[in-house]
Design a protein around this motif. Structure first.
Motif, PDB file in Angstrom:
ATOM      1  N   ARG A  73       0.935   4.149  -2.916  1.00 59.32           N
ATOM      2  CA  ARG A  73       0.742   5.583  -2.663  1.00 59.32           C
ATOM      3  C   ARG A  73       1.913   6.393  -3.220  1.00 59.32           C
ATOM      4  NH1 ARG A  73      -1.054   4.076   2.626  1.00 59.32           N
ATOM      5  NH2 ARG A  73       0.959   4.694   3.467  1.00 59.32           N
ATOM      6  N   LEU A  74       3.136   5.887  -3.046  1.00 63.04           N
ATOM      7  CA  LEU A  74       4.308   6.591  -3.587  1.00 63.04           C
ATOM      8  C   LEU A  74       4.218   6.680  -5.106  1.00 63.04           C
ATOM      9  CD1 LEU A  74       7.154   7.811  -3.161  1.00 63.04           C
ATOM     10  CD2 LEU A  74       8.077   5.493  -3.405  1.00 63.04           C
ATOM     11  N   SER A  75       3.808   5.589  -5.746  1.00 60.24           N
ATOM     12  CA  SER A  75       3.690   5.569  -7.206  1.00 60.24           C
ATOM     13  C   SER A  75       2.740   6.657  -7.698  1.00 60.24           C
ATOM     14  CB  SER A  75       3.203   4.189  -7.660  1.00 60.24           C
ATOM     15  OG  SER A  75       2.994   4.171  -9.059  1.00 60.24           O
ATOM     16  N   GLU A  84       0.833  -1.202   0.000  1.00 61.84           N
ATOM     17  CA  GLU A  84       0.000   0.000   0.000  1.00 61.84           C
ATOM     18  C   GLU A  84       0.880   1.269   0.000  1.00 61.84           C
ATOM     19  OE1 GLU A  84      -3.140   0.356  -0.458  1.00 61.84           O
ATOM     20  OE2 GLU A  84      -3.153   2.541  -0.144  1.00 61.84           O
ATOM     21  N   GLN A  85       1.998   1.244   0.738  1.00 64.19           N
ATOM     22  CA  GLN A  85       2.901   2.400   0.760  1.00 64.19           C
ATOM     23  C   GLN A  85       3.544   2.622  -0.607  1.00 64.19           C
ATOM     24  OE1 GLN A  85       5.727   2.721   3.982  1.00 64.19           O
ATOM     25  NE2 GLN A  85       4.421   1.560   5.381  1.00 64.19           N
ATOM     26  N   SER A 116      -3.200  -1.170  -6.940  1.00 66.05           N
ATOM     27  CA  SER A 116      -3.431  -1.395  -5.506  1.00 66.05           C
ATOM     28  C   SER A 116      -3.300  -2.869  -5.132  1.00 66.05           C
ATOM     29  CB  SER A 116      -4.817  -0.878  -5.114  1.00 66.05           C
ATOM     30  OG  SER A 116      -5.823  -1.553  -5.862  1.00 66.05           O
ATOM     31  N   ILE A 117      -3.247  -3.756  -6.157  1.00 67.78           N
ATOM     32  CA  ILE A 117      -3.145  -5.196  -5.908  1.00 67.78           C
ATOM     33  C   ILE A 117      -1.694  -5.631  -6.097  1.00 67.78           C
ATOM     34  CG2 ILE A 117      -3.951  -7.483  -6.608  1.00 67.78           C
ATOM     35  CD1 ILE A 117      -6.418  -6.095  -7.787  1.00 67.78           C
ATOM     36  N   ALA A 142      -0.746  -2.638 -14.293  1.00 68.98           N
ATOM     37  CA  ALA A 142      -1.693  -2.203 -15.317  1.00 68.98           C
ATOM     38  C   ALA A 142      -0.932  -1.614 -16.502  1.00 68.98           C
ATOM     39  CB  ALA A 142      -2.649  -1.174 -14.725  1.00 68.98           C
ATOM     40  N   MET A 143      -1.639  -1.492 -17.646  1.00 73.35           N
ATOM     41  CA  MET A 143      -1.033  -0.899 -18.830  1.00 73.35           C
ATOM     42  C   MET A 143      -0.845   0.603 -18.619  1.00 73.35           C
ATOM     43  SD  MET A 143      -0.500  -3.373 -20.925  1.00 73.35           S
ATOM     44  CE  MET A 143      -0.191  -2.552 -22.479  1.00 73.35           C
TER      45      MET A 143
END
Length: 207
Positions: free
Chosen positions: A54-56, A50-51, A187-188, A193-194
């Motif tokens: 959030r950083l991404s 999760e951290q 988030s998973i 994702a693309m």
């Protein structure tokens, strides 16, 4: 906003998400690899996804390939490997892992001033050992290069006037193409994702 500039040289292996026998490397460092590098510097562990997510979401990222290098392939065997469905399989599986020898890259990370200050501190004194994609690819020079007052990572790299195409989250000057890469952290955990990648030339003559 400011942009943090990092630079790497030497053996690298920035692979794409795969469960295949052939672990191919991308021809430029992926966004997920850059986030993994930053996460390791800050001290984010695998169970703190999760951290990392959030950083991404706080960053805009661009990479510049100064020298792709020469591709080499290593043979491995893996026990208790992970299947495409994410389950651990018993037994032994051969894998062929690609690397780029003598590669040279620059990374541009754009964020608010507080985040850039944190990243600058942690890059200079990382919590975990940093690698160029895989543990067999150690850093060969100090990672930190400089900080630029620019809110566009592609344009920040272009301002440094180094050779090589730029691959960015956002469009920049001298854009020549777009492509899609599955390297956007979601988030998973382990599910990317693309992402639309904007390809820019370092100058209007470099196309």
């Amino acid at each position: 906003m400011k942009t943090l500039i990092l630079r790497t040289e030497g053996l690298s292996a920035y692979g794409l998400q795969t469960f295949d026998v052939h672990r191919r490397v991308n021809h430029f460092p992926t966004r997920s690899a850059v986030l993994g590098l930053l996460g390791a510097a800050i001290g984010i562990t695998r169970d703190q996804h999760e951290q990392l997510y959030r950083l991404s979401n706080q960053l805009k990222v661009a990479v510049q390939v100064h020298n792709t290098g020469q591709k080499i392939v290593d043979y491995h065997t893996v026990q208790n490997f992970r299947s495409p469905m994410g389950k651990i399989q018993k037994g032994t599986k051969p894998t062929y892992r690609e690397y780029w020898c003598d590669s040279e890259h620059s990374f541009a990370i754009t964020a608010d001033d507080e985040t850039i200050k944190l990243l600058q501190t942690k890059i200079k004194s990382p919590v975990f050992t940093l690698f160029q994609g895989r543990k067999s690819c150690p850093l060969t020079r100090p990672l930190f290069e400089t900080i630029i007052n620019n809110d566009n990572p592609a344009n920040a790299l272009k301002a440094l006037a180094k050779k090589g195409h730029i691959f960015s989250d956002v469009s920049g000057e001298n854009q020549i193409a777009t492509l899609q890469v599955r390297d956007l952290i979601t988030s998973i955990p382990r599910k990317n994702a693309m992402r639309m990648v904007y390809v820019c030339a370092s100058s209007r003559y470099d196309k």
